[in-house]
Design a protein around this motif. Sequence first.
Motif, PDB file in Angstrom:
ATOM      1  N   VAL A  32       0.841  -1.196   0.000  1.00  0.00           N
ATOM      2  CA  VAL A  32       0.000   0.000   0.000  1.00  0.00           C
ATOM      3  C   VAL A  32       0.876   1.246   0.000  1.00  0.00           C
ATOM      4  O   VAL A  32       1.768   1.385   0.843  1.00  0.00           O
ATOM      5  N   GLY A  33       0.615   2.138  -0.941  1.00  0.00           N
ATOM      6  CA  GLY A  33       1.265   3.439  -0.965  1.00  0.00           C
ATOM      7  C   GLY A  33       0.331   4.486  -0.399  1.00  0.00           C
ATOM      8  O   GLY A  33      -0.834   4.558  -0.797  1.00  0.00           O
ATOM      9  N   ILE A  34       0.824   5.288   0.552  1.00  0.00           N
ATOM     10  CA  ILE A  34       0.009   6.335   1.176  1.00  0.00           C
ATOM     11  C   ILE A  34       0.667   7.680   0.900  1.00  0.00           C
ATOM     12  O   ILE A  34       1.786   7.942   1.346  1.00  0.00           O
ATOM     13  N   SER A  35      -0.014   8.528   0.157  1.00  0.00           N
ATOM     14  CA  SER A  35       0.503   9.849  -0.205  1.00  0.00           C
ATOM     15  C   SER A  35      -0.416  10.920   0.360  1.00  0.00           C
ATOM     16  O   SER A  35      -1.568  11.048  -0.068  1.00  0.00           O
ATOM     17  N   GLY A  59      -1.595  -6.687   7.488  1.00  0.00           N
ATOM     18  CA  GLY A  59      -0.446  -7.444   7.024  1.00  0.00           C
ATOM     19  C   GLY A  59       0.215  -6.910   5.769  1.00  0.00           C
ATOM     20  O   GLY A  59       1.037  -7.609   5.158  1.00  0.00           O
ATOM     21  N   CYS A  60      -0.106  -5.681   5.383  1.00  0.00           N
ATOM     22  CA  CYS A  60       0.431  -5.123   4.144  1.00  0.00           C
ATOM     23  C   CYS A  60       1.753  -4.394   4.383  1.00  0.00           C
ATOM     24  O   CYS A  60       1.974  -3.794   5.434  1.00  0.00           O
ATOM     25  N   GLU A  61       2.608  -4.426   3.369  1.00  0.00           N
ATOM     26  CA  GLU A  61       3.781  -3.561   3.342  1.00  0.00           C
ATOM     27  C   GLU A  61       3.315  -2.150   3.011  1.00  0.00           C
ATOM     28  O   GLU A  61       2.396  -1.971   2.197  1.00  0.00           O
ATOM     29  N   VAL A  62       3.920  -1.142   3.639  1.00  0.00           N
ATOM     30  CA  VAL A  62       3.447   0.236   3.476  1.00  0.00           C
ATOM     31  C   VAL A  62       4.583   1.146   3.019  1.00  0.00           C
ATOM     32  O   VAL A  62       5.679   1.122   3.581  1.00  0.00           O
ATOM     33  N   LEU A  63       4.300   1.954   1.991  1.00  0.00           N
ATOM     34  CA  LEU A  63       5.182   3.029   1.555  1.00  0.00           C
ATOM     35  C   LEU A  63       4.461   4.346   1.810  1.00  0.00           C
ATOM     36  O   LEU A  63       3.247   4.441   1.594  1.00  0.00           O
ATOM     37  N   THR A  64       5.163   5.373   2.273  1.00  0.00           N
ATOM     38  CA  THR A  64       4.519   6.647   2.583  1.00  0.00           C
ATOM     39  C   THR A  64       5.280   7.813   1.953  1.00  0.00           C
ATOM     40  O   THR A  64       6.479   7.712   1.684  1.00  0.00           O
ATOM     41  N   ASN A  85       5.844  -1.233  -7.397  1.00  0.00           N
ATOM     42  CA  ASN A  85       4.797  -2.258  -7.487  1.00  0.00           C
ATOM     43  C   ASN A  85       3.802  -2.257  -6.324  1.00  0.00           C
ATOM     44  O   ASN A  85       3.488  -3.300  -5.757  1.00  0.00           O
ATOM     45  N   ILE A  86       3.273  -1.072  -5.994  1.00  0.00           N
ATOM     46  CA  ILE A  86       2.185  -1.054  -5.019  1.00  0.00           C
ATOM     47  C   ILE A  86       0.932  -1.654  -5.659  1.00  0.00           C
ATOM     48  O   ILE A  86       0.774  -1.677  -6.880  1.00  0.00           O
ATOM     49  N   ASP A  87       0.046  -2.149  -4.803  1.00  0.00           N
ATOM     50  CA  ASP A  87      -1.249  -2.668  -5.248  1.00  0.00           C
ATOM     51  C   ASP A  87      -2.363  -1.653  -5.030  1.00  0.00           C
ATOM     52  O   ASP A  87      -3.363  -1.641  -5.743  1.00  0.00           O
ATOM     53  N   LEU A  88      -2.204  -0.824  -4.007  1.00  0.00           N
ATOM     54  CA  LEU A  88      -3.222   0.142  -3.621  1.00  0.00           C
ATOM     55  C   LEU A  88      -2.560   1.478  -3.332  1.00  0.00           C
ATOM     56  O   LEU A  88      -1.551   1.541  -2.633  1.00  0.00           O
ATOM     57  N   LEU A  89      -3.151   2.541  -3.864  1.00  0.00           N
ATOM     58  CA  LEU A  89      -2.728   3.909  -3.572  1.00  0.00           C
ATOM     59  C   LEU A  89      -3.818   4.586  -2.751  1.00  0.00           C
ATOM     60  O   LEU A  89      -4.967   4.680  -3.194  1.00  0.00           O
ATOM     61  N   VAL A  90      -3.472   5.050  -1.548  1.00  0.00           N
ATOM     62  CA  VAL A  90      -4.364   5.859  -0.722  1.00  0.00           C
ATOM     63  C   VAL A  90      -3.810   7.279  -0.758  1.00  0.00           C
ATOM     64  O   VAL A  90      -2.685   7.522  -0.316  1.00  0.00           O
TER      65      VAL A  90
END
Length: 326
Positions: A32-35, A59-64, A85-90
């Motif tokens: 999951v990418g959180i911007s 349980g997700c890996e997180v990028l911020t 290769n994120i699966d979800l962008l928040v």
Amino acid sequence: MPRMNKVWSWAFGAGALLALCAPSAFAADCKVGISIKQLDAPYFAELMEAAKKEAKAKGCEVLTADAQGKVMKQISDIEDMLSRNIDLLVMDPAGPDGLVQVTREAASDGVKTVVVDSSINKAAKYVTVVQSNNKKNGELVGRWIVNKMGDKPLRIALISGAKGNPVGRVRRESVLSGIAQAQKEKYGKKNYTIVGHGWGNWTQQGGLNAMEDILTANKNVNLLVSENDSMALGARRAIKAQGLTDQITIAAAADGQKQALQLIKEGKYGVTGLNAPDLIAKKGVDIGLKAIHGQLPKNFPKTSYTPPVAITKSNVDKYYNPNSAF
């Protein structure tokens, strides 16, 4: 792992099928990418932390990334996330129009986008926008103001967040609409004037500066309307410095920041709308994770709201949490 291989592994692997049926369905292979558009106000910092906490709990890996209020930086940040290769962008967009193309890039990579807090141009590719119901919150705040202040003419100092921000526009317009509707219903006419309008960039310092400017030219203010609590808290410092705390009622369209709620409890701050960042972040992450696993209804709404509430002295204990980070 290349994105295509990852998608096929999820679609046809027996282990993945079992994972999708389990309570911890999101625990395997999700990134999951959180911007967030900026982190220099408590609301946005809590929005980021709550989204990270929820994604990690699943349980997700997180990028911020912190866009620092800059659209081009946010685009660059998100493109970097896509390359990883994120699966979800928040995403909390720094602007309603500038992020449209990057959401299309995400969609072409098979990445689902959920927008939180702010709005985005409908041309963007996204699952839903998760936010508080700014329109209904504002109307409730406006009605409370009229019930509190009666039929006296309202001389309003209005403090807005950022020019062009669609959420801010809805907030201020809805409070003013709520005031006008309540005044017409109770007294037969609209009776308010905006005597000063400033821009506070969503921060306490910005609210302080804007209110100082307004009060320099307009000492007859009797109501502050701010688009969030942070700016109202800053403006309150200017009001205190001028000795006008008994004259000016403080109203915020949104947030429910802990410091504001404490002041509401003490009778030193009138009202704010419920805009809990933890509720918005959790809902956004949960919807996004369901989306990447095909678990949303076909016609899922493009806007998802948290409940509208005007927080006042009569109900503040229900929402005040002294241990809250926001």
